[in-house]
Design an enzyme around this catalytic site. Structure first.
Site, PDB file in Angstrom:
ATOM      1  N   TRP A 126       5.229  10.895   1.986  1.00 34.37           N
ATOM      2  CA  TRP A 126       4.975   9.898   3.036  1.00 34.37           C
ATOM      3  C   TRP A 126       5.681   8.584   2.707  1.00 34.37           C
ATOM      4  O   TRP A 126       6.293   7.950   3.587  1.00 34.37           O
ATOM      5  CB  TRP A 126       3.467   9.692   3.180  1.00 34.37           C
ATOM      6  CG  TRP A 126       3.048   8.674   4.175  1.00 34.37           C
ATOM      7  CD1 TRP A 126       2.498   7.462   3.908  1.00 34.37           C
ATOM      8  CD2 TRP A 126       3.124   8.783   5.610  1.00 34.37           C
ATOM      9  NE1 TRP A 126       2.220   6.807   5.083  1.00 34.37           N
ATOM     10  CE2 TRP A 126       2.605   7.584   6.143  1.00 34.37           C
ATOM     11  CE3 TRP A 126       3.595   9.768   6.478  1.00 34.37           C
ATOM     12  CZ2 TRP A 126       2.522   7.337   7.521  1.00 34.37           C
ATOM     13  CZ3 TRP A 126       3.522   9.523   7.851  1.00 34.37           C
ATOM     14  CH2 TRP A 126       2.992   8.336   8.358  1.00 34.37           C
ATOM     15  N   GLY A 151       0.823  -1.213   0.000  1.00 32.12           N
ATOM     16  CA  GLY A 151       0.000   0.000   0.000  1.00 32.12           C
ATOM     17  C   GLY A 151       0.850   1.253   0.000  1.00 32.12           C
ATOM     18  O   GLY A 151       2.028   1.214   0.337  1.00 32.12           O
ATOM     19  N   CYS A 152       0.242   2.382  -0.386  1.00 31.99           N
ATOM     20  CA  CYS A 152       0.998   3.632  -0.486  1.00 31.99           C
ATOM     21  C   CYS A 152       0.958   4.462   0.788  1.00 31.99           C
ATOM     22  O   CYS A 152       1.878   5.200   1.083  1.00 31.99           O
ATOM     23  CB  CYS A 152       0.467   4.488  -1.630  1.00 31.99           C
ATOM     24  SG  CYS A 152       0.743   3.750  -3.232  1.00 31.99           S
ATOM     25  N   VAL A 153      -0.144   4.416   1.513  1.00 27.94           N
ATOM     26  CA  VAL A 153      -0.290   5.321   2.658  1.00 27.94           C
ATOM     27  C   VAL A 153      -0.408   4.516   3.949  1.00 27.94           C
ATOM     28  O   VAL A 153       0.153   4.873   4.954  1.00 27.94           O
ATOM     29  CB  VAL A 153      -1.526   6.215   2.486  1.00 27.94           C
ATOM     30  CG1 VAL A 153      -1.648   7.181   3.665  1.00 27.94           C
ATOM     31  CG2 VAL A 153      -1.422   7.010   1.201  1.00 27.94           C
TER      32      VAL A 153
END
Lengths: 104, 165
Positions: free
Chosen positions: B28, A102-104
């Site tokens: 992030w 996943g990215c976040v």
């Protein structure tokens, strides 16, 4: 291919340092994997590691940092101080689960 | 480990909702991978860290070819005529749809994302010239955001990989 000797067993890591077979993981392995990252495991680290393993076992995928922070109840700031310089990969490596997708 | 850590610097010059997320998400991801992150907000991008607007960024639907009915859940995927996009209220509609899509992926809203980035060690800077031009001051930004000149930014990002958005 990198190998890691835990007691009498030899564990295989991929070229990025992730455990090839998550089922090979043990608490002793976690200590050694953490040591190779320069981390001495405390109870707070274990809270994160146990959550990450449980998440992986339930969902078949590694949790992202946000999922760890929310799920394990460990604030972002603490997560980055427990696993400095790249917690996304470090948590997964020490917990013996694959690199998070996943990215976040 | 190398003596010098990898460093990425993002320049956010646009303040529409869809232009805020690329830097936030890539920043992030970079922090999660152990890369140092600096984000410089300039011109319209300043809205991303303006306490008054950061939670209210909008997505005006005009001029975006990717805005099709399919992404709104319609079974037929066709482009929306530009003339529809200019009707009153369409910006709010497009914004609401995009916010919902973002939330469905468990991606946080902008104010929470900014806080996460700072907690994770990102350095956030507001462009002094834009701050002066728009009559803003330190109080308009979350704690931890520093106002710097373009020259300061150049010094602060010596050796960094720069991404302009």
């Amino acid at each position: 291919m990198i190998t890691l000797k835990v007691n009498d067993r030899v564990l295989t890591l991929d070229e990025e340092g992730f455990l090839v077979n998550p089922a090979d993981w043990s608490e002793e392995a976690a200590h050694l994997l953490a040591k190779s990252e320069g981390i001495e495991l405390t109870e707070r680290h274990w809270k994160v590691i146990r959550f990450a393993r449980e998440y992986y076992e339930t969902n078949g995928a590694s949790p992202t940092l946000r999922q760890i922070s929310k799920g394990a109840g460990v604030p972002t700031k603490e997560l980055f101080s427990l696993f400095p310089k790249g917690p996304a990969k470090k948590v997964a490596r020490i917990a013996g689960i694959p690199k998070p997708a996943g990215c976040v | 480990m190398a003596a010098e850590n990898r460093h990425m610097a993002f320049i956010c010059s646009k303040g529409n909702l869809d232009m805020a997320y690329p830097a936030l998400i890539m920043g992030w991801a970079a922090l999660g991978n152990g890369v140092d992150v600096t984000i410089f907000f300039t011109f319209w991008g300043l809205d991303i860290i303006n306490k008054k607007y950061m939670g209210k960024l909008k997505l005006p639907p005009v001029g975006i070819a990717g805005m099709r009915t399919g992404m709104m859940g319609f079974p037929v995927d066709f482009g929306i005529p530009q003339i529809v996009g200019v009707l009153p209220g369409m910006t709010e509609v497009a914004t609401a749809i995009m916010r919902k899509k973002i939330a469905e992926l468990d991606v946080p809203p902008v104010p929470e994302f900014i806080e996460m980035l700072m907690d994770a060690g990102a350095k956030l800077y507001a462009c002094k010239m834009t701050v002066d031009m728009m009559g803003l001051s330190q109080e308009d930004f979350p704690e931890g955001v520093e106002i710097v000149t373009a020259g300061d930014f150049i010094d602060l990002t010596d050796g960094a990989q720069i991404i302009f958005i």
